[in-house]
Scaffold this active site. Structure first.
Site: not given
Length: 89
Positions: A30, A33-35
């Site tokens: 991602c 946002c590094s979800c």
């Protein structure tokens, strides 16, 4: 729920599963946002949230796999990068 898994997302979603094959390697990240699908995969590793990983995953994925994980893919192997955030926006 999708395919019997609680994705943790209130609104309907599609859980997509990708398979690595002898001719194709998949890399999921991602970039925004590094979800991470915690309900499906558990707690994300620290490196997944680092900006360096998210940036290199898109701009230099083969280099990332080699330098960070010691994975050298054959030149003829296709590498597909999946940006999990942009694909669900």
């Amino acid at each position: 729920k999708e395919n019997g898994y609680d994705t943790g997302i209130a609104e309907p979603c599609v859980l997509r599963i990708v398979e690595n094959t002898p001719n194709l390697h998949n890399l999921v990240c991602c970039t925004l946002c590094s979800c991470y699908p915690r309900n499906v995969l558990g707690i994300p590793p620290d490196w997944y949230k680092h900006k360096k990983y998210r940036s290199m995953a898109v701009s230099r994925p083969r280099q990332l796999l080699k330098e960070e994980f010691g994975l050298i893919l054959p030149e003829q192997m296709k590498l597909r990068v999946h940006d999990s955030n942009s694909e669900v926006r």
